[in-house]
Design a protein around this motif. Structure first.
Motif, PDB file in Angstrom:
ATOM      1  N   THR A 157      56.075  52.692  40.325  1.00 21.61           N
ATOM      2  CA  THR A 157      55.238  52.432  39.309  1.00 21.61           C
ATOM      3  C   THR A 157      55.577  52.142  38.010  1.00 21.61           C
ATOM      4  O   THR A 157      56.323  52.903  37.464  1.00 21.61           O
TER       5      THR A 157
ATOM      6  N   VAL B  50      44.650  51.935  39.334  1.00 18.49           N
ATOM      7  CA  VAL B  50      45.379  52.344  40.662  1.00 18.49           C
ATOM      8  C   VAL B  50      44.460  51.880  41.930  1.00 18.49           C
ATOM      9  O   VAL B  50      45.188  51.132  42.905  1.00 18.49           O
TER      10      VAL B  50
ATOM     11  N   LEU C 124      52.040  48.387  40.527  1.00 15.43           N
ATOM     12  CA  LEU C 124      52.774  49.434  41.818  1.00 15.43           C
ATOM     13  C   LEU C 124      53.506  48.685  42.893  1.00 15.43           C
ATOM     14  O   LEU C 124      52.929  47.311  43.159  1.00 15.43           O
TER      15      LEU C 124
END
Length: 575
Positions: free
Chosen positions: A165, A193, A156
């Motif tokens: 991303t 994430v 990211l």
């Protein structure tokens, strides 16, 4: 009925999208449903290519969750998504085994209690997670939302004005960069994430582990009849916890606790499963997953343009966790839509963390305490000794009666956990003078409908034709008006019109509805939480109220979140 695993669509993620959701579990897909319903351009990626029915997690969905299904327009499809015969849906039975002795009257327990049911017009529902995923996938497909399975997130990059991303296809090895305004991490407890965003977790680690088994059984009807109870809580000398049907031949059952390093043999786990059924039958393990009675909650649910939801944000002792994930989605969805639509300020997204994280800590602390008390109660039951089901002697029945006494008052869903999502540390709510100092503390076993700011707006029927207040409120900010004086109403509609802000006015003509809200005017947010109420507007008028609710001028008292990435450029690589 046909029971299948859920295949995620074979698709290529877009180059650009307003919101990228990582994770195609129920929380991630519901986030896409919520955002798409608000006109937000959204796409979903998941490392997996399918979801297996036999790894089904949460199956029971509370009335509050069913309220969300209704607003999303998927409730009927969820109702139709049976994976086991409807006749098995007999409520929650507490017994010594599937064919054993009842230990708690079904009328005394579960969602049927008047004290729980009166807070919602909708009953709970039981469907495996995969059933929800299939319904959400169909809904998203009809709206042209891309869901791409088999794409892993590798990196990211939050540039301050967007997130880049990097995703890689498992099938072809192709690498793509998706540019989005925001990323929602809904990719589970081991969230990639969250790791890439550098968000730590807080809380304690477990000292032991439990097993959630899905076992395949042959035809149980010879011993149970055509309609066995599909949802049971079992207490005997070998097995304890849920025994729940997933399909006609798959059942979920629990085993443990075990030491963290234990690796029990399959035959031992199957012996526990057979004890839950209460008779000898051919079983094999279709799935065995571990879970823990512990709390791990992210230090913040927001790092710049990256936000967390569901298990990616909070993992706790099992029991209703999926409902909290849906609660995250409903809180966050309207806020992202408002910011992307130019109505909300950046501080509105900070309020997502300020509101949801304290709520999750409350529920997690309760769940851990409940689990500990449950262990103590089980130990006491086993000290009494659960008789064999075939033992019908007076002494055996006396022991069962003692066990019933130990279970009296236990069970059922705590109404505070189901409904009390109060937000009492938010900068985007207009609290009443002295409100926070005088409110009763949050309690898992207590809930009363409360129309004050920060609380879930009470629902109810508002006309003889069966319309509900939530139906009338819809997806927008709404002003509930109970007075013939329309000055406040006109001020709000003018202020909303000047901002091109979608806004609904509901005139409460029903006497019970007026009594429930006890105010001339009540402003309700799109997530069905009260934002302001009063007979007169404060200084600054309706515009000042909307400014606060939309994050343009947050009020004092909101906590400070860790500033992990705001306003900076970060390269977040998997390492």
């Amino acid at each position: 009925m046909t029971v299948r695993d859920v295949e995620f669509p074979v698709a290529t993620p877009p180059d650009g999208v307003a919101v990228l959701v990582v994770g195609a579990g129920p929380v991630g897909l519901s986030a896409a449903v919520e955002l798409a319903g608000r006109g937000v351009d959204v796409a979903v990626v998941d490392a997996a290519s399918r979801a297996a029915l036999v790894r089904a997690g949460a199956m029971g969905h509370s009335p509050r969750v069913v309220e969300h299904f209704r607003r999303w327009g998927v409730l009927q499809r969820v109702r139709e998504a049976w994976t086991f015969p409807p006749e098995w849906n007999c409520g929650i039975r507490v017994a010594t085994s599937l064919v054993g002795h009842d230990l708690v009257s079904r009328q005394e327990r579960g969602f049927g209690e008047a004290g729980v049911r009166r807070h919602s017009l909708l009953p709970p529902i039981r469907r495996p997670q995969t059933a929800l995923q299939k319904v959400f996938l169909d809904h998203l497909d009809e709206r042209g939302v891309t869901v791409a399975g088999g794409w892993s997130v590798e990196a990211l990059r939050d540039t301050g004005d967007a997130v880049r991303t990097t995703v890689v296809s498992h099938a072809t090895g192709e690498s793509r960069v998706i540019r989005s305004a925001y990323v929602i991490g809904a990719d589970g407890g081991s969230s990639t994430v969250r790791h890439l965003a550098g968000i730590p977790r807080e809380g304690g680690y477990a000292q032991e582990k439990m097993f959630r088994l899905v076992v395949r059984a042959g035809d149980v009807f010879d011993r149970t009849g055509a309609a066995p109870s599909g949802t049971n809580i079992v207490f005997n000398q070998r097995a304890s916890g849920f025994l729940a049907a997933i399909s006609p031949h798959e059942w979920r059952v629990y085993a443990g606790p075990y030491p963290l390093d234990a690796d029990p043999p399959e035959h031992e786990l199957l012996e526990t499963a057979r004890a839950a059924f209460g008779f000898d039958l051919d079983l094999r393990i279709a799935s065995a997953t571990t879970y823990y009675q512990a709390t791990r909650i992210a230090a913040t649910f927001r790092a710049g343009r990256v936000l967390l939801a569901g298990d990616a944000a909070h993992v706790r002792t099992p029991g209703g966790n999926l409902g909290e994930g849906f609660g995250d989605v409903v809180n966050l969805g309207w806020k992202l839509a408002a910011v992307l639509g130019g109505h909300g300020a950046d501080a509105l997204l900070d309020s997502y963390d300020h509101e949801r994280r304290p709520h999750n800590w409350r529920v997690a602390d309760h769940a851990l305490d409940r689990a500990r008390r449950g262990h103590e109660r089980l130990a006491e039951i086993r000290r009494v000794g659960v008789p064999d089901d075939a033992d019908t002697s007076a002494e055996a029945e006396a022991r069962r009666e003692r066990i019933r006494g130990l279970l009296a008052g236990e069970g059922g869903e705590a109404p505070g956990v189901l409904f009390d999502e109060r937000y009492d540390a938010s900068g985007v709510l207009w609290y009443e003078d002295g409100q926070l100092a005088t409110e009763a503390p949050w309690a898992a076993d207590r809930y009363q409908d409360d129309p004050r700011p920060g609380h879930r707006a009470p629902d109810g029927y508002v006309d003889p034709w069966g319309d509900t207040l939530y139906d009338r409120i819809g997806n927008d900010l709404a002003l509930l008006v109970s007075t013939p004086d329309r000055a406040v109403e006109r001020a709000f509609t003018a202020a909303a019109s000047a901002r091109a802000l979608p806004f609904t006015v509901v005139h409460l003509t029903d006497g019970a509805a007026r009594q429930a809200y006890a105010a001339d005017n009540v402003l309700v947010r799109p997530d069905q939480h009260v934002a302001w109420r009063g007979a007169e507007l404060p200084a600054g008028g309706a515009g000042a109220v909307l400014d606060r609710v939309l994050g343009h001028q947050p009020g004092a008292g909101a906590p400070t979140s860790p500033d992990l990435s705001k306003g900076a450029t970060h390269d977040l690589a998997l390492r």
